[in-house]
Motif scaffolding. Sequence first.
Motif, PDB file in Angstrom:
ATOM      1  N   THR A  59     -33.911  30.861  20.205  1.00  0.00           N
ATOM      2  CA  THR A  59     -33.881  32.300  19.947  1.00  0.00           C
ATOM      3  C   THR A  59     -33.772  33.036  21.272  1.00  0.00           C
ATOM      4  O   THR A  59     -34.252  32.541  22.295  1.00  0.00           O
ATOM      5  CB  THR A  59     -35.130  32.751  19.161  1.00  0.00           C
ATOM      6  N   THR A  60     -33.161  34.184  21.253  1.00  0.00           N
ATOM      7  CA  THR A  60     -33.022  34.957  22.485  1.00  0.00           C
ATOM      8  C   THR A  60     -34.266  35.786  22.788  1.00  0.00           C
ATOM      9  O   THR A  60     -34.325  36.431  23.825  1.00  0.00           O
ATOM     10  CB  THR A  60     -31.795  35.880  22.410  1.00  0.00           C
ATOM     11  N   SER A  61     -35.264  35.747  21.927  1.00  0.00           N
ATOM     12  CA  SER A  61     -36.453  36.572  22.156  1.00  0.00           C
ATOM     13  C   SER A  61     -37.269  36.109  23.367  1.00  0.00           C
ATOM     14  O   SER A  61     -37.999  36.896  23.944  1.00  0.00           O
ATOM     15  CB  SER A  61     -37.338  36.615  20.904  1.00  0.00           C
ATOM     16  N   HIS A  62     -37.151  34.849  23.728  1.00  0.00           N
ATOM     17  CA  HIS A  62     -37.821  34.345  24.941  1.00  0.00           C
ATOM     18  C   HIS A  62     -36.742  33.933  25.940  1.00  0.00           C
ATOM     19  O   HIS A  62     -36.601  32.769  26.303  1.00  0.00           O
ATOM     20  CB  HIS A  62     -38.738  33.164  24.606  1.00  0.00           C
ATOM     21  N   TYR A  63     -35.993  34.913  26.376  1.00  0.00           N
ATOM     22  CA  TYR A  63     -34.810  34.720  27.208  1.00  0.00           C
ATOM     23  C   TYR A  63     -35.066  33.877  28.452  1.00  0.00           C
ATOM     24  O   TYR A  63     -34.239  33.047  28.831  1.00  0.00           O
ATOM     25  CB  TYR A  63     -34.249  36.099  27.596  1.00  0.00           C
ATOM     26  N   GLY A  74     -31.613  27.775  14.908  1.00  0.00           N
ATOM     27  CA  GLY A  74     -31.724  29.139  15.399  1.00  0.00           C
ATOM     28  C   GLY A  74     -30.385  29.740  15.744  1.00  0.00           C
ATOM     29  O   GLY A  74     -29.374  29.477  15.095  1.00  0.00           O
ATOM     30  N   ASP A  75     -30.370  30.516  16.790  1.00  0.00           N
ATOM     31  CA  ASP A  75     -29.226  31.310  17.208  1.00  0.00           C
ATOM     32  C   ASP A  75     -28.293  30.479  18.102  1.00  0.00           C
ATOM     33  O   ASP A  75     -28.690  30.018  19.170  1.00  0.00           O
ATOM     34  CB  ASP A  75     -29.746  32.538  17.966  1.00  0.00           C
ATOM     35  N   ALA A 132     -28.089  31.662  21.632  1.00  0.00           N
ATOM     36  CA  ALA A 132     -29.205  31.262  22.495  1.00  0.00           C
ATOM     37  C   ALA A 132     -28.961  29.873  23.069  1.00  0.00           C
ATOM     38  O   ALA A 132     -29.235  29.628  24.246  1.00  0.00           O
ATOM     39  CB  ALA A 132     -30.519  31.297  21.715  1.00  0.00           C
TER      40      ALA A 132
END
Length: 72
Positions: free
Chosen positions: A13-17, A40-41, A44
């Motif tokens: 996920t890009t939430s924890h880049y 996931g993404d 990402a």
Amino acid sequence: QGFEYPVVVIPMTTSHYMMLKRNLVYTGVTRAKQLCAIVGDKRALQIALNTTDGTSRQTGLLARIREFDRPR
């Protein structure tokens, strides 16, 4: 060296880049004895595979992942 597990699930996920690094994906993939699932993404995963931690290694990880990304 580290522990191995029968199954490894790697959430992308890009939430924890800041965690999107090629070496962390490699570590997760190589810990799996039988199955590794990357969920996931897709963006990402692409970011992670294109981001290094400054060290250079020839692992073949990108080629192995692309092998599974081909349409069947």
